[in-house]
Design a protein around this motif. Sequence first.
Motif, PDB file in Angstrom:
ATOM      1  N   TRP A 152       0.829  -1.196   0.000  1.00 22.42           N
ATOM      2  CA  TRP A 152       0.000   0.000   0.000  1.00 22.42           C
ATOM      3  C   TRP A 152       0.870   1.256   0.000  1.00 22.42           C
ATOM      4  O   TRP A 152       0.436   2.323  -0.415  1.00 22.42           O
ATOM      5  CB  TRP A 152      -0.933   0.004   1.213  1.00 22.42           C
ATOM      6  CG  TRP A 152      -2.097  -0.922   1.045  1.00 22.42           C
ATOM      7  CD1 TRP A 152      -2.104  -2.287   1.184  1.00 22.42           C
ATOM      8  CD2 TRP A 152      -3.424  -0.557   0.677  1.00 22.42           C
ATOM      9  NE1 TRP A 152      -3.357  -2.793   0.930  1.00 22.42           N
ATOM     10  CE2 TRP A 152      -4.194  -1.758   0.621  1.00 22.42           C
ATOM     11  CE3 TRP A 152      -4.050   0.652   0.394  1.00 22.42           C
ATOM     12  CZ2 TRP A 152      -5.543  -1.763   0.290  1.00 22.42           C
ATOM     13  CZ3 TRP A 152      -5.400   0.640   0.080  1.00 22.42           C
ATOM     14  CH2 TRP A 152      -6.128  -0.545   0.022  1.00 22.42           C
ATOM     15  N   PHE A 153       2.111   1.117   0.470  1.00 20.23           N
ATOM     16  CA  PHE A 153       3.054   2.239   0.394  1.00 20.23           C
ATOM     17  C   PHE A 153       3.618   2.388  -1.019  1.00 20.23           C
ATOM     18  O   PHE A 153       3.722   3.494  -1.550  1.00 20.23           O
ATOM     19  CB  PHE A 153       4.237   2.033   1.348  1.00 20.23           C
ATOM     20  CG  PHE A 153       3.857   1.854   2.787  1.00 20.23           C
ATOM     21  CD1 PHE A 153       2.599   2.209   3.246  1.00 20.23           C
ATOM     22  CD2 PHE A 153       4.759   1.337   3.690  1.00 20.23           C
ATOM     23  CE1 PHE A 153       2.243   2.046   4.571  1.00 20.23           C
ATOM     24  CE2 PHE A 153       4.418   1.171   5.019  1.00 20.23           C
ATOM     25  CZ  PHE A 153       3.170   1.518   5.463  1.00 20.23           C
ATOM     26  N   ALA A 157       3.108   4.891  -5.609  1.00 15.88           N
ATOM     27  CA  ALA A 157       4.277   5.566  -6.175  1.00 15.88           C
ATOM     28  C   ALA A 157       4.665   4.979  -7.525  1.00 15.88           C
ATOM     29  O   ALA A 157       5.240   5.678  -8.369  1.00 15.88           O
ATOM     30  CB  ALA A 157       5.453   5.469  -5.198  1.00 15.88           C
ATOM     31  N   LEU A 158       4.336   3.712  -7.749  1.00 17.90           N
ATOM     32  CA  LEU A 158       4.678   3.070  -9.012  1.00 17.90           C
ATOM     33  C   LEU A 158       3.593   3.239 -10.077  1.00 17.90           C
ATOM     34  O   LEU A 158       3.809   2.898 -11.237  1.00 17.90           O
ATOM     35  CB  LEU A 158       4.929   1.569  -8.790  1.00 17.90           C
ATOM     36  CG  LEU A 158       6.080   1.207  -7.839  1.00 17.90           C
ATOM     37  CD1 LEU A 158       6.166  -0.301  -7.681  1.00 17.90           C
ATOM     38  CD2 LEU A 158       7.396   1.775  -8.343  1.00 17.90           C
ATOM     39  N   ILE A 173      -0.669  12.238 -13.653  1.00 17.13           N
ATOM     40  CA  ILE A 173      -1.405  12.213 -12.387  1.00 17.13           C
ATOM     41  C   ILE A 173      -0.842  11.097 -11.521  1.00 17.13           C
ATOM     42  O   ILE A 173      -0.811   9.929 -11.931  1.00 17.13           O
ATOM     43  CB  ILE A 173      -2.908  11.999 -12.631  1.00 17.13           C
ATOM     44  CG1 ILE A 173      -3.479  13.156 -13.458  1.00 17.13           C
ATOM     45  CG2 ILE A 173      -3.666  11.882 -11.315  1.00 17.13           C
ATOM     46  CD1 ILE A 173      -4.943  13.006 -13.775  1.00 17.13           C
ATOM     47  N   ARG A 174      -0.404  11.462 -10.337  1.00 15.88           N
ATOM     48  CA  ARG A 174       0.170  10.492  -9.403  1.00 15.88           C
ATOM     49  C   ARG A 174      -0.873  10.112  -8.349  1.00 15.88           C
ATOM     50  O   ARG A 174      -1.583  10.969  -7.825  1.00 15.88           O
ATOM     51  CB  ARG A 174       1.419  11.071  -8.744  1.00 15.88           C
ATOM     52  CG  ARG A 174       2.529  11.379  -9.732  1.00 15.88           C
ATOM     53  CD  ARG A 174       3.719  12.004  -9.041  1.00 15.88           C
ATOM     54  NE  ARG A 174       3.424  13.361  -8.552  1.00 15.88           N
ATOM     55  CZ  ARG A 174       4.289  14.125  -7.895  1.00 15.88           C
ATOM     56  NH1 ARG A 174       5.503  13.667  -7.643  1.00 15.88           N
ATOM     57  NH2 ARG A 174       3.953  15.335  -7.498  1.00 15.88           N
ATOM     58  N   LYS A 175      -0.891   8.830  -8.031  1.00 15.01           N
ATOM     59  CA  LYS A 175      -1.861   8.332  -7.059  1.00 15.01           C
ATOM     60  C   LYS A 175      -1.351   8.497  -5.633  1.00 15.01           C
ATOM     61  O   LYS A 175      -0.157   8.663  -5.395  1.00 15.01           O
ATOM     62  CB  LYS A 175      -2.161   6.850  -7.320  1.00 15.01           C
ATOM     63  CG  LYS A 175      -2.942   6.560  -8.581  1.00 15.01           C
ATOM     64  CD  LYS A 175      -3.228   5.062  -8.701  1.00 15.01           C
ATOM     65  CE  LYS A 175      -4.045   4.553  -7.515  1.00 15.01           C
ATOM     66  NZ  LYS A 175      -4.385   3.119  -7.670  1.00 15.01           N
ATOM     67  N   THR A 176      -2.280   8.420  -4.694  1.00 12.62           N
ATOM     68  CA  THR A 176      -1.961   8.385  -3.269  1.00 12.62           C
ATOM     69  C   THR A 176      -2.506   7.078  -2.688  1.00 12.62           C
ATOM     70  O   THR A 176      -3.337   6.413  -3.321  1.00 12.62           O
ATOM     71  CB  THR A 176      -2.590   9.593  -2.539  1.00 12.62           C
ATOM     72  OG1 THR A 176      -3.990   9.630  -2.823  1.00 12.62           O
ATOM     73  CG2 THR A 176      -1.946  10.892  -2.985  1.00 12.62           C
ATOM     74  N   PRO A 177      -2.068   6.682  -1.499  1.00  3.25           N
ATOM     75  CA  PRO A 177      -2.546   5.403  -0.942  1.00  3.25           C
ATOM     76  C   PRO A 177      -4.065   5.299  -0.843  1.00  3.25           C
ATOM     77  O   PRO A 177      -4.632   4.225  -1.038  1.00  3.25           O
ATOM     78  CB  PRO A 177      -1.891   5.357   0.433  1.00  3.25           C
ATOM     79  CG  PRO A 177      -0.642   6.165   0.278  1.00  3.25           C
ATOM     80  CD  PRO A 177      -1.000   7.257  -0.679  1.00  3.25           C
ATOM     81  N   LYS A 352       1.492  -4.968 -12.247  1.00  4.22           N
ATOM     82  CA  LYS A 352       1.888  -5.977 -11.278  1.00  4.22           C
ATOM     83  C   LYS A 352       1.792  -5.468  -9.846  1.00  4.22           C
ATOM     84  O   LYS A 352       1.444  -6.221  -8.931  1.00  4.22           O
ATOM     85  CB  LYS A 352       3.317  -6.444 -11.583  1.00  4.22           C
ATOM     86  CG  LYS A 352       3.448  -7.178 -12.911  1.00  4.22           C
ATOM     87  CD  LYS A 352       4.882  -7.650 -13.129  1.00  4.22           C
ATOM     88  CE  LYS A 352       5.007  -8.398 -14.446  1.00  4.22           C
ATOM     89  NZ  LYS A 352       6.393  -8.862 -14.696  1.00  4.22           N
ATOM     90  N   SER A 353       2.116  -4.210  -9.617  1.00  2.00           N
ATOM     91  CA  SER A 353       2.069  -3.676  -8.264  1.00  2.00           C
ATOM     92  C   SER A 353       0.643  -3.664  -7.716  1.00  2.00           C
ATOM     93  O   SER A 353       0.407  -4.000  -6.549  1.00  2.00           O
ATOM     94  CB  SER A 353       2.646  -2.249  -8.243  1.00  2.00           C
ATOM     95  OG  SER A 353       1.927  -1.401  -9.134  1.00  2.00           O
ATOM     96  N   THR A 354      -0.321  -3.301  -8.565  1.00  3.13           N
ATOM     97  CA  THR A 354      -1.722  -3.298  -8.136  1.00  3.13           C
ATOM     98  C   THR A 354      -2.211  -4.705  -7.856  1.00  3.13           C
ATOM     99  O   THR A 354      -2.917  -4.952  -6.868  1.00  3.13           O
ATOM    100  CB  THR A 354      -2.601  -2.635  -9.203  1.00  3.13           C
ATOM    101  OG1 THR A 354      -2.119  -1.312  -9.463  1.00  3.13           O
ATOM    102  CG2 THR A 354      -4.041  -2.557  -8.746  1.00  3.13           C
ATOM    103  N   VAL A 355      -1.850  -5.641  -8.733  1.00  2.00           N
ATOM    104  CA  VAL A 355      -2.249  -7.033  -8.534  1.00  2.00           C
ATOM    105  C   VAL A 355      -1.659  -7.573  -7.251  1.00  2.00           C
ATOM    106  O   VAL A 355      -2.346  -8.235  -6.448  1.00  2.00           O
ATOM    107  CB  VAL A 355      -1.809  -7.887  -9.735  1.00  2.00           C
ATOM    108  CG1 VAL A 355      -2.041  -9.369  -9.450  1.00  2.00           C
ATOM    109  CG2 VAL A 355      -2.554  -7.463 -10.993  1.00  2.00           C
ATOM    110  N   LEU A 356      -0.386  -7.291  -7.008  1.00  2.00           N
ATOM    111  CA  LEU A 356       0.277  -7.801  -5.811  1.00  2.00           C
ATOM    112  C   LEU A 356      -0.329  -7.203  -4.549  1.00  2.00           C
ATOM    113  O   LEU A 356      -0.463  -7.898  -3.532  1.00  2.00           O
ATOM    114  CB  LEU A 356       1.776  -7.492  -5.887  1.00  2.00           C
ATOM    115  CG  LEU A 356       2.655  -8.109  -4.781  1.00  2.00           C
ATOM    116  CD1 LEU A 356       2.514  -9.623  -4.793  1.00  2.00           C
ATOM    117  CD2 LEU A 356       4.113  -7.704  -4.983  1.00  2.00           C
TER     118      LEU A 356
END
Length: 449
Positions: A152-153, A157-158, A173-177, A352-356
Amino acid sequence: MKNQLRSDEKVWDTTQEVEAMLGPSATAMQWLGLWQPPGGAPVGAKVLVTASVLVMMLTVLLGGLAEVALHPPPLEDILDAVFTCACSFTWGFRILVILLRQSRVQQLVVDVLNMRKRFTENAAIIRKQYQRRALIVCLAWVAFPTLAIPMWFVEPALTKKEVTISQNTTIVIRKTPFIMWSPMETQTHPNYEILYVTQVSILIVVVSVTVIVDLFFACLMISITADIDILNNNIANMRLQKEDGFTKNSETGVKISGTWGTTYKSEKSLADKFERYDDNTEVHTLYSADTSEQLYRTLAMNIQHHQTLMSIIGDLESIMSESSVLMISVNSINICLQAFGFVDGFRPGAKKSTVLKKVLTFPAYINQTAHFCWLGQAIIDQSDRLLDSAFGCGWADADPRFCSALRVFMLQASRPLKLQIGKIFTLSRNLFLQILNTSYTIFNMMINF
């Protein structure tokens, strides 16, 4: 619960005993201001910590709802917002329940401590075994959130999204947690960094507090299960003894050790007692040589133990009822939402980061739900053994008075002790299977939508 602790009643300092029984979770809850051990130091300024945690949860809840309402994001982000809002509401509600029912929680702990002090026969070894089991449960409970939180951290960022606002202008556009509305511009420097760190801090604090609350009630349930196991052992070992001091059916003539019994000056039930159980209040009397009388006294003590357990489980049930129903309902939805991570893994272009992140969050909610159901099932299993233990005792050689009392006890024990939440659900394996079935049904509907 019939009575509650009042501020003008004197209770012995139970801090160390509660820590020994419930482990570090009780200490952590005290330092967070979530509760005060009966007779312990007042919470004082620590209540500000609890207030801060509630404010964090309320911020996540209202911020997520506001962002969805004012700036509707894509469906995937809406699902993330629903997830965080549901978690924040559930966790905040549980903390409020503890604060509003703190006197009832304190009285429940006092009753459990008094029970552990009063019924100590054949208890030391069994309670140590359950303490080790509680330690294993705590480690497993902490492990799953620890694996999920780092993603979640890292995942926001990725994850970056490029948006073209005109033919020659493209912004990133950058996401936040969290999906949260913010009154300031979140994409500029240093606003984005400040918001990111703030949300990460909120995530760590909120999840940690939630795990501590879970462990507190889990250790309490394990302690109660240990006493039911002790009661089973004591009932199964009831045997008639010869008047000359030898067991009736013993071929080797094993000497019995006790002809002394214990009676009590006070006839009040534990639910009516707020004072510490004290050995000085005991009156030691020499039993008569009638071994049938000794056996009947043993049965009477075990029946009192069972009645005490019934009262304690009823009190725990009333404290956990509403918050547990809400937790189980929300977990059914959360398990479904996080299960989409497994589906996303097979979709082309999935990050991959979202899936993980989803894949690692999925076991955390499975673990929380499964543990509560497993602990509830342990209470049922130990309670179911009471009939077998009673039938396996030495009733065949006992007098009619003992057999009559034993039949009454078996009739009462035929209704197993259980934690029924919301007067609908019983914490058990069957409930866990129903939750998984409900989650799969919702998942199936959403994936075909």
